[in-house]
Design an enzyme around this catalytic site. Structure first.
Site, short mmCIF file in Angstrom:
data_model
loop_
_atom_site.label_atom_id
_atom_site.label_comp_id
_atom_site.label_asym_id
_atom_site.label_seq_id
_atom_site.Cartn_x
_atom_site.Cartn_y
_atom_site.Cartn_z
N ILE A 128 -7.76 -36.16 56.70
CA ILE A 128 -7.25 -36.88 57.87
C ILE A 128 -8.36 -36.99 58.91
CG2 ILE A 128 -4.81 -36.34 57.54
CD1 ILE A 128 -5.05 -34.08 59.50
N ASP A 129 -8.50 -38.18 59.47
CA ASP A 129 -9.49 -38.42 60.51
C ASP A 129 -8.77 -38.37 61.84
OD1 ASP A 129 -11.30 -38.82 58.45
OD2 ASP A 129 -10.88 -40.97 58.37
N ILE A 130 -9.25 -37.52 62.74
CA ILE A 130 -8.58 -37.29 64.01
C ILE A 130 -9.43 -37.83 65.17
CG2 ILE A 130 -7.86 -35.50 65.65
CD1 ILE A 130 -5.92 -35.78 63.39
N TRP A 141 -6.74 -41.52 62.68
CA TRP A 141 -7.59 -42.71 62.78
C TRP A 141 -7.79 -43.32 61.40
CZ3 TRP A 141 -9.25 -45.90 66.36
CH2 TRP A 141 -10.37 -46.69 66.14
N ASN A 172 -11.34 -34.34 59.85
CA ASN A 172 -12.60 -34.92 60.32
C ASN A 172 -12.45 -35.31 61.79
OD1 ASN A 172 -13.95 -35.19 57.58
ND2 ASN A 172 -12.11 -36.42 57.25
#
Length: 253
Positions: A128-130, A141, A172
């Site tokens: 997961i992109d934060i 994101w 991330n």
């Protein structure tokens, strides 16, 4: 296996090893096969390989992966373009210990269950992109569309993913990616207390002391790219990894 893990993250684009900054600018830094060989010889805890073009192009470079895995003698996780069980099976058979998914998990949660039933939850990682929005709230994101996912409760989404069979989470930090400004301890503390499975935090690491303070903030696994790829203020390319002595210090109680 060390209680606390230090994991190099290598990004691939068009078959080459690259580095990004805040998920935007990318710089070619060399041959991924050579980088993996060096990190394997230095006995990295694990190596994380992410192909950032595979999903967009809907094509996984199996030949490159075969060559990469052939040079690796430590656990390796691959992510990028995985949307079917057959693709995942092929990557596992080539030598990956774990597969990392993102886009397909957001589109089809049943895919998580299918992967978990086939390979075991310990082999399935959710990436997961934060990124903080204008209101200062952490949101998921979507790097493909350069916009936030329309998910209000991110912790509910993570909890549901875990229930479906995710065995590990890779977080991330988009705003710290490639900046070498230090990890986001606030993010580590917040997500650490809300996730009850192994979690890897990635973004901003700039030193051994930063890794140590990230562990002190509650992280059990830290991943980094630029810190293991660049050296010095001019960012000369030099693949490195902490010595066994340093890893022992980091794992002292």
């Amino acid at each position: 296996m060390l209680l606390k893990r230090i994991i190099p993250c290598l990004l691939i684009k068009d078959g080459g090893l690259i580095k990004t900054t805040k998920f935007k600018e990318s710089t070619y830094v060399g041959d991924p096969i050579n980088a993996v060989k060096i990190l394997s010889e230095k006995e990295s805890d694990e190596i994380l390989i992410l192909d950032i073009e595979a999903t967009k192009k809907k094509k996984i470079n199996y030949e490159l992966l075969s060559n990469i895995f052939g040079e690796c003698f430590v656990p390796i996780t691959y992510g990028g373009g995985i949307s079917t069980l057959d693709q995942a099976k092929k990557i596992i058979n080539l030598g990956a210990e774990k597969i990392c998914i993102q886009q397909e998990a957001f589109k089809n949660k049943n895919f998580i269950s299918e992967l978990s039933k086939k390979f075991g939850s310990q082999s399935v990682v959710l990436s997961i992109d934060i990124k903080k929005n204008i209101f200062g709230k952490y949101k998921f994101w979507n790097y493909l569309n350069n916009e936030y996912y329309k998910i209000d409760n991110i912790y509910k989404f993570i909890a549901e993913s875990i229930e479906l069979g995710i065995g590990e989470i890779l977080i991330n930090d988009v705003d710290r990616d490639g900046t070498l400004k230090g990890s986001n301890k606030e993010l580590i503390k917040e997500f650490g207390k809300n996730i009850n499975i192994p979690t890897i935090f990635c973004g901003g690491i700039n030193s051994i002391s930063d890794i140590k303070s990230s562990f002190d903030a509650g992280a059990k696994a830290i991943s980094a790219g630029s810190f293991f790829v660049f050296y010095g203020p001019k960012k000369a390319v030099l693949i490195s990894y902490p010595s066994e002595e340093i890893k022992e210090i980091l794992n002292e109680k």
